[in-house]
Write a protein that holds these residues in place. Sequence first.
Motif, PDB file in Angstrom:
ATOM      1  N   LEU A 165       0.831  -1.207   0.000  1.00  0.00           N
ATOM      2  CA  LEU A 165       0.000   0.000   0.000  1.00  0.00           C
ATOM      3  C   LEU A 165       0.863   1.254   0.000  1.00  0.00           C
ATOM      4  N   TRP A 203     -16.902   1.114   8.626  1.00  0.00           N
ATOM      5  CA  TRP A 203     -16.599   0.160   7.549  1.00  0.00           C
ATOM      6  C   TRP A 203     -16.433  -1.254   8.055  1.00  0.00           C
ATOM      7  N   THR A 209     -19.445  -4.285   8.109  1.00  0.00           N
ATOM      8  CA  THR A 209     -19.789  -5.167   6.995  1.00  0.00           C
ATOM      9  C   THR A 209     -19.014  -6.474   7.034  1.00  0.00           C
ATOM     10  N   LEU A 264      -5.711  -3.840  -3.296  1.00  0.00           N
ATOM     11  CA  LEU A 264      -5.150  -2.829  -2.398  1.00  0.00           C
ATOM     12  C   LEU A 264      -6.040  -1.594  -2.240  1.00  0.00           C
ATOM     13  N   LEU A 265      -7.331  -1.847  -2.012  1.00  0.00           N
ATOM     14  CA  LEU A 265      -8.212  -0.721  -1.705  1.00  0.00           C
ATOM     15  C   LEU A 265      -8.095  -0.433  -0.214  1.00  0.00           C
ATOM     16  N   LEU A 266      -8.232   0.828   0.154  1.00  0.00           N
ATOM     17  CA  LEU A 266      -8.162   1.165   1.571  1.00  0.00           C
ATOM     18  C   LEU A 266      -9.513   0.839   2.206  1.00  0.00           C
ATOM     19  N   PRO A 267      -9.519  -0.078   3.190  1.00  0.00           N
ATOM     20  CA  PRO A 267     -10.802  -0.573   3.714  1.00  0.00           C
ATOM     21  C   PRO A 267     -11.624   0.491   4.435  1.00  0.00           C
ATOM     22  N   TRP A 268     -10.969   1.562   4.905  1.00  0.00           N
ATOM     23  CA  TRP A 268     -11.711   2.583   5.642  1.00  0.00           C
ATOM     24  C   TRP A 268     -12.263   3.673   4.722  1.00  0.00           C
ATOM     25  N   ARG A 269     -12.030   3.523   3.421  1.00  0.00           N
ATOM     26  CA  ARG A 269     -12.562   4.492   2.474  1.00  0.00           C
ATOM     27  C   ARG A 269     -13.640   3.845   1.614  1.00  0.00           C
ATOM     28  N   LEU A 329      -8.567   8.950  -4.500  1.00  0.00           N
ATOM     29  CA  LEU A 329      -7.302   9.078  -3.754  1.00  0.00           C
ATOM     30  C   LEU A 329      -6.173   9.718  -4.574  1.00  0.00           C
ATOM     31  N   PHE A 338     -18.369   0.389   1.317  1.00  0.00           N
ATOM     32  CA  PHE A 338     -16.982   0.085   1.669  1.00  0.00           C
ATOM     33  C   PHE A 338     -16.509  -1.167   0.921  1.00  0.00           C
ATOM     34  N   THR A 377     -15.138  -3.927   1.542  1.00  0.00           N
ATOM     35  CA  THR A 377     -15.391  -5.278   2.049  1.00  0.00           C
ATOM     36  C   THR A 377     -16.677  -5.870   1.492  1.00  0.00           C
ATOM     37  N   LYS A 378     -17.585  -4.991   1.027  1.00  0.00           N
ATOM     38  CA  LYS A 378     -18.868  -5.489   0.519  1.00  0.00           C
ATOM     39  C   LYS A 378     -18.809  -5.864  -0.960  1.00  0.00           C
TER      40      LYS A 378
END
Lengths: 250, 269
Positions: A148, A246, A249, B98-103, B111, B143, B145-146
């Motif tokens: 990242l 977040w 989920t 590599l997505l930011l999970p909190w965004r 970004l 988000f 994760t979904k």
Amino acid sequence: MKLLKSYFPSILIILFLFISWEIGAYLVNQTFIFPSPLQILIRLWELKDVLFLKHLPATLLIMVIGLLISIIIGVSLAVWMNVNKSVEKAFYPLLIASQTIPIIALAPIFVLWFGYSIWSKVVVTVLITFFPITVNTFDGLRSIKKELEELLLTMGASKKEIFLKLSVPSALPFFYSGLKVAVTLSVIGAAIGEWLGAQAGLGYFSRRMMTQFDGAGVFAPIVLLAVVGIILFLFVTILERISFKWRKTE
Amino acid sequence: MVFFVKGRDTAIDKHNVLQFAKVDFQYGKNSSLVLEGLNFTITDGEFVSIIGPSGSGKSTIFRLITGLDNPTAGNVIINGTISNKRLGTIGYMPQQDLLLPWRTVLENVTLPLEIKGKNRNVPKDQVFTLLYEFGLKGFEHVFPTKLSGGMKQRVSFLRTILTGSNILLLDEPFSALDAITRLSMQEWLLEMWGKLQKTILFITHDVDEALLLSDRILVITENPIANLKELIVPLPRPRRIRDLAKPDLVKIKEQLIEQLRMKVNHEIT
């Protein structure tokens, strides 16, 4: 209803323990050293004015000030260690070593230094609580995925942007788990501080009742301390939930 | 070996968006060379794949292009400029999403705009239009994760596009997807490439994938890499998966696999 269901086993155990305690205390029948839960609750009710209005606020103040100082020192130190490798090398081993010092044994010295003022108790609280906050925050800042970081670099991100957009959000869950540990430890820190020298506070009150052979009076403020610890813990948990929408989920 | 020709010459040309000129590279002074005098050129609007077995130095080439590493000797030329500060000039899409999970999806794709401080220059509705085109309508505020694997890669690809770069590097982007999803993502990528007018450099170890997608395939056959064997895919566009079943393509595929196998065997013995 769902809440009741998930906590049902622990509630059952607590009930069982209290009932055994109640019966045991009834059989022993020496209230001044072994009061029953019911007697403690009655004593708590009798002492409610002095406990809630005088001693609880005094203890809470120590805990809150101690925790705030710990958060400020802990987070700053963690960030500093994260951005500067030599600072990490200098402080990290000391930080770990500091935990082998018996803080409780040191506490009388703080009374010598700071007298019976609030600060001697705050120092004990800080010494106990800053460690989990510092170490967790630091580990959190360190936990960022290299992939990242490199991805952000390819976008042209500066060090500052990587810190703000990647390190800080990655470290937050770690910070919260450190804070949860710290909050429960702060109860212990404040109570120990008060045993050694204070004019008010739940720890001080509990100790005073001991000299008066008031068994239920010793336990009553302890019950209150435990409740305060649980409430603070839940408070942090709620804060955490709000910060991590977040996560729901998952 | 009719289809294999040596790399082109290395004079700087504006039409060349990406060029390696006699690039040497090694990790650290004492380790062996990974690249040795490597030359190759990618021209504007091309879709080129680099194919090679794992551990053959594909990722090293990508790290050099993005600027995460710099050549030990020689030059990497991007859009006609030689610079050792290439970070931020290339759109890089990594292997994992590599997505930011909190965004949220929207916050993830914007970004690169935030980082380049160009947030105001790209209008919000343009980003939304792109999200719709990428089949992400209704997922803007969800988000990661979904999302399903394919959707995550689409978000990741859109994020790469919003870097604004004319050169996109895709590092085995579909390798983590299941076979069916991968097929539809490959066709989808071709469609997008047609619309976007970008140059794409694609890393893969999947021969079918390389043949289906690319104008040219650069094959890694040696270690250290001094030359990339070039193969031009003789298929008109638009292409379909079933085109790969044509007899002349099957023949090319066999040759390609033979090339790769020679390298692997060479390493084993």
